[in-house]
Scaffold this active site. Structure first.
Site, mmCIF file in Angstrom:
data_model
loop_
_atom_site.group_PDB
_atom_site.id
_atom_site.type_symbol
_atom_site.label_atom_id
_atom_site.label_comp_id
_atom_site.label_asym_id
_atom_site.label_seq_id
_atom_site.Cartn_x
_atom_site.Cartn_y
_atom_site.Cartn_z
ATOM 1 N N ASP A 117 0.862 -1.022 -0.019
ATOM 2 C CA ASP A 117 -0.004 0.005 -0.068
ATOM 3 C C ASP A 117 0.939 1.356 0.067
ATOM 4 O OD1 ASP A 117 -2.048 -2.042 0.344
ATOM 5 O OD2 ASP A 117 -2.949 -0.761 2.114
ATOM 6 N N HIS A 173 5.180 -7.027 0.058
ATOM 7 C CA HIS A 173 4.794 -8.481 -0.581
ATOM 8 C C HIS A 173 5.444 -8.427 -1.899
ATOM 9 C CE1 HIS A 173 1.380 -9.367 1.895
ATOM 10 N NE2 HIS A 173 1.420 -8.193 2.198
ATOM 11 N N SER A 260 7.932 4.772 5.179
ATOM 12 C CA SER A 260 9.035 3.803 4.877
ATOM 13 C C SER A 260 8.867 3.854 3.165
ATOM 14 C CB SER A 260 9.002 2.674 5.407
ATOM 15 O OG SER A 260 7.795 2.010 5.472
#
EC number: 4.1.1.65
Length: 301
Positions: A117, A173, A260
């Site tokens: 995301d 991911h 991040s």
């Protein structure tokens, strides 16, 4: 002082929206005052501060911050695998897992998906990155990778940048299936990746602590996956088994508390980024995406 409003494109609606600014008072202090700039530089170059903040966020007493945070940033609590009352600390909530159905993975072996995301910028040609680097902050692939041979392989390639805000889901991911190598740690500073800070210094990508993993993919070639830590996010946790086969959309790891960044590098003529992402990036606008959405398709001659 430049505007503290930061605009992005909501991919699901196509609307241009204003991103909520976390810690706006602190950001203003760090940017506008001489003392603030000095304090900011000290904090970012001293990992002790991030360790202290990280330990504090793991205390049970920080549970009280979860509900106000969820309400302020309109986080969908129903997506979390566990109810809010189950989290033992704010950091426990921050690194939460989501229900599988909350982030469906775009199918098709020819599709590369968004790894996290966040707010995305894509560069079909890495050479174009310098066009986005404002205030004379030049981008260096060699500095980012600290590997001249690897950098030369991607000099004509493509790049995607995903910036995760503190209110985002903070597990990352795999964007493609393949064999994932062993992450290589490059120690560095912990400068903020807040959008206003990045406007001042894009070189933080090559100065911050980061980990680099190479994924050998049949469809997309050798994909370089880089996690970049930031202020309060010195900890990058890998949860996959190095050297193993990984599926598209499988969890790779997570960031501890803070903002991040994830960077993906592709070899030349390996990926065609989705048109909407390319269009918005060319305008200097990030596109806010969810993990598992289409990032681009396999290049076919």
């Amino acid at each position: 002082m430049e505007s503290q409003e930061f605009l992005y494109v909501n991919r699901e609606t196509g609307a241009v929206e204003k991103e909520p600014v976390c810690c706006s008072f602190a950001i203003k202090f760090f940017l506008e005052t001489r003392l603030g700039r000095g304090v900011y530089s000290f904090l970012c170059k001293n990992s002790l501060f991030s360790r202290i903040v990280g330990r504090f966020q793991r205390l049970r007493m920080t549970r009280r911050f979860i509900r106000p945070f969820v309400e302020k940033y309109r986080i969908c609590e129903d997506e979390a695998l566990r109810p809010l009352c189950d989290f033992t600390s704010f950091n426990d909530f921050f690194i939460r897992k989501l229900k599988p159905e909350a982030r469906p993975i775009c199918g098709g072996s020819e599709i590369c998906v968004t790894p996290a995301d966040g707010a995305y910028l894509v560069f079909p040609s890495i050479k174009d990155v310098s066009l986005f680097s404002v205030k004379n902050q030049l981008f260096s692939l060699n500095s980012l990778l600290e590997d001249q041979q690897l950098a030369s392989e991607y000099a004509e390639g493509s790049m995607a940048i995903a910036r995760l805000a503190p209110f985002d889901y903070h597990r990352f991911h795999f964007p493609v299936e393949g064999i994932a190598g062993t992450p290589r740690l490059i120690n560095g500073y912990l400068f903020s990746v807040h959008p206003l800070m990045l406007k001042r210094n894009l070189k933080v990508f090559a100065e911050n602590k980061r980990e680099i993993t190479v994924i050998e993919s049949k469809e997309f070639g050798k994909v370089v996956y880089i996690e970049i830590g930031a202020l309060n996010v010195g900890s990058i946790h890998q949860t996959f088994a190095p050297g193993s086969y990984v599926g598209k959309g499988a969890e790779k790891g997570f960031f501890a508390f803070g903002g991040s960044t994830v960077v993906l590098l592709f070899e030349p003529q390996r990926i065609i980024f989705d048109a909407d992402l390319v269009h918005h990036s060319a305008q200097g606008l990030e596109t806010r995406c969810r993990m598992g959405q289409s990032l681009g398709k396999r290049f076919s001659s």
